[in-house]
Design an enzyme around this catalytic site. Structure first.
Site, PDB file in Angstrom:
ATOM      1  N   ASP A 155       0.935  -1.046  -0.086  1.00  9.89           N
ATOM      2  CA  ASP A 155      -0.102   0.011  -0.060  1.00  9.89           C
ATOM      3  C   ASP A 155       1.022   1.248   0.026  1.00  9.89           C
ATOM      4  O   ASP A 155       1.677   1.459   1.084  1.00  9.89           O
ATOM      5  CB  ASP A 155      -1.049   0.151   1.220  1.00  9.89           C
ATOM      6  CG  ASP A 155      -1.960   1.220   1.242  1.00  9.89           C
ATOM      7  OD1 ASP A 155      -1.628   2.149   0.537  1.00  9.89           O
ATOM      8  OD2 ASP A 155      -3.089   1.140   1.980  1.00  9.89           O
ATOM      9  N   HIS A 156       1.027   1.830  -1.136  1.00 13.05           N
ATOM     10  CA  HIS A 156       1.910   2.943  -1.185  1.00 13.05           C
ATOM     11  C   HIS A 156       1.715   4.055  -0.209  1.00 13.05           C
ATOM     12  O   HIS A 156       2.742   4.807   0.271  1.00 13.05           O
ATOM     13  CB  HIS A 156       2.067   3.575  -2.589  1.00 13.05           C
ATOM     14  CG  HIS A 156       0.843   4.448  -3.247  1.00 13.05           C
ATOM     15  ND1 HIS A 156      -0.201   3.747  -3.584  1.00 13.05           N
ATOM     16  CD2 HIS A 156       0.525   5.530  -2.755  1.00 13.05           C
ATOM     17  CE1 HIS A 156      -1.176   4.829  -3.832  1.00 13.05           C
ATOM     18  NE2 HIS A 156      -0.555   6.145  -3.602  1.00 13.05           N
TER      19      HIS A 156
ATOM     20  N   HIS B  85      -6.415   2.505   1.986  1.00 11.53           N
ATOM     21  CA  HIS B  85      -5.671   3.524   2.283  1.00 11.53           C
ATOM     22  C   HIS B  85      -6.040   4.273   3.682  1.00 11.53           C
ATOM     23  O   HIS B  85      -5.143   4.512   4.750  1.00 11.53           O
ATOM     24  CB  HIS B  85      -5.859   4.488   1.213  1.00 11.53           C
ATOM     25  CG  HIS B  85      -4.922   3.996  -0.032  1.00 11.53           C
ATOM     26  ND1 HIS B  85      -3.936   3.139  -0.203  1.00 11.53           N
ATOM     27  CD2 HIS B  85      -5.284   4.474  -1.387  1.00 11.53           C
ATOM     28  CE1 HIS B  85      -3.555   2.916  -1.499  1.00 11.53           C
ATOM     29  NE2 HIS B  85      -4.296   3.864  -2.078  1.00 11.53           N
TER      30      HIS B  85
END
Length: 484
Positions: free
Chosen positions: A177-178, A240
């Protein structure tokens, strides 16, 4: 101030979907920047694997073009670029067949870290995992990286975890998950657990509420087909924003260790209360000033997929009982901005009287743009005329506080890929964490479907539907303005 670069041991990174959009925009430019920084040392290599009919020279040209387009400093590093491209190889490969696998197996070296980046749709995860095992490319030291979406509900997430677990142990699986690779997100843990100033106040006794906003000014663009199947809830909220919620609310782990951190995040998700229907707002942006509306962009005139969602959530544990968490995310909003705002309670008694107004301390963690941390404090307004109070920020914008070299800090993908090579899973989601997140999200989505609710229209360039404003107004609170 110059960041320290610690080279990693030699590795082979195999990018399945090596000609895809994610590889072009993020993965390949990130690897080049790490090479320029001196972190991709030794004989490390990048191997692209895809169905595109390219030879090695053609793929290197593809990589060069991607770096030139998405790395603004590439033209200043032509010597580095030439040397980096010498480390790049390519294999034409069929993920669901046998074509190309013998060649890939012969190319991959066994005496080094091997990381396999599944930059493909989740429907291919099982095929890739199976063939890596069949062709002898997976062992105890190999790792796989998988991108979201990790399923579209609890059942599919469990299926994905089961498929991957047939060939890889949990310690070998890196669900990326960036958002967790952003400098400010990691600084959130440093601020919380490295400063005695904040931790005693980090609870419902002192915190009135917490807002988490991830706003985008663009529409769905070229992602329309995927996005219309997912929507804001699956695309952003379930992963996110859930991760940001966990980091802001979790208990201090015993140590900064991957499983210790993820154990505490898991406890937060399990402590979330079910969300009542009147605590959720869905929206869908409309056409405005020549910009297409959501349904126009996804080419689905009757679509009921949400491009905006806002939620009031509660965590039932001793630290946060009674403190609401307000989460919102959406597309085609007034600005691109992501932040976490910790809004502290009023002083129990104001000695300055009602004329001084209402003032609150707010700790703001900005994720984008202009990453940084800001603490709002109340002071006397300078000049004569009595005790007039104003709020001023104590601002630590990284680019200003840490100097020009802060621009050279690795971005999210750079940091996370290097963590994969090091074998550090702290910033990656564990399988049980993903499943628990879906367990909380699924009933919300199922409720919409059962009630046949359509998303509320909102104007492009606005702050979202008016109902989202009322979500807070009826609690006597208000959203922070979305600012770039």
């Amino acid at each position: 101030m110059v960041s320290r670069v610690i080279p990693v041991e030699p590795f082979d990174l195999i990018v399945f979907g090596g000609t895809g959009d994610l590889a072009r925009r993020k993965i390949l430019p990130a690897l080049f920047r790490r090479y320029c920084a001196g972190q991709m040392g030794g004989s490390s290599r990048v191997i692209g694997a895809a169905r595109s009919d390219l030879d090695e020279a053609g793929y290197r040209a593809f990589v060069s073009d991607a770096i030139a387009e998405f790395d603004p400093d590439a033209t200043q590093n032509r010597d580095h670029l030439s040397a980096f491209l010498e480390r790049v190889s390519y294999v034409i490969l069929d993920a669901r067949g046998d074509a190309g696998w013998d060649k890939l197996a012969a190319l991959v070296q066994k005496d080094r870290v091997r990381a396999y980046y599944f930059s493909v749709g989740p429907g291919l995860f099982g095929d890739l995992a199976q063939r890596l095992h069949t062709y002898g490319m997976s062992d105890a030291d190999s790792r796989i990286v998988v991108e979201k979406p990790f399923g579209r509900d609890l059942a599919s997430a469990r299926d994905l975890n089961r498929v991957l677990a047939q060939h890889f142990e949990e310690r070998q699986i890196y669900r990326i998950d960036h958002y967790l690779g952003k400098e400010t997100v990691q600084n959130l843990m440093a601020v919380r657990f490295g400063n005695m100033l904040f931790e005693p106040l980090w609870n419902s006794q002192y915190v009135d509420h917490i807002q988490i906003t991830v706003a985008e000014s663009v529409g769905v663009g070229g992602r329309g087909e995927y996005y219309d199947r997912a929507g804001a809830m699956r695309d952003m909220m379930q992963n996110h924003l859930m991760q940001l919620l966990c980091l802001i609310a979790m208990e201090p782990p015993a140590k900064f260790d991957p499983d210790a951190v993820r154990d505490e995040k898991l406890k937060v998700i399990r402590a979330l209360d079910p969300v009542e229907p009147d605590c959720v707002v869905r929206g869908q942006y409309q056409a405005d000033d020549g910009a297409p509306g959501y349904r126009d962009e996804v080419e689905a005139p009757d679509s009921t997929t949400e491009s905006f969602v806002a939620i009031r959530a509660h965590i039932s544990n001793w630290r946060w009982a009674g403190t609401p968490f307000y989460l919102r995310t959406g597309k085609r909003l007034k600005a691109r901005a992501s932040e976490i705002a910790v809004v502290f309670k009023d002083a129990p008694h104001s000695i300055f009287g009602v004329q001084a107004g209402r003032h609150r301390n707010i700790l703001t963690i900005r994720l984008q743009p202009n990453e940084g941390i800001e603490l709002g404090v109340t002071i006397k307004e300078p000049g004569p005329g009595g005790m007039r109070l104003i709020d001023v920020p104590l601002d630590m914008t990284f680019a200003e506080a840490l100097g020009p070299d802060s621009a050279d800090f690795p971005d999210a993908y750079e940091r996370l890929i290097m963590d994969v090579i090091r074998g550090n899973q702290t910033l990656f989601m564990r399988g049980d964490e993903v499943e628990e997140a879906w367990s909380w999200t699924d009933p919300i989505i199922e409720g919409w479907e059962e009630r046949g609710e359509a998303p509320i229209p909102y104007a492009s360039g606005s702050a979202g539907p008016d109902d989202a404003l009322m979500l807070m107004h009826r609690d006597g609170r208000r959203w922070r303005e979305i600012r770039a």
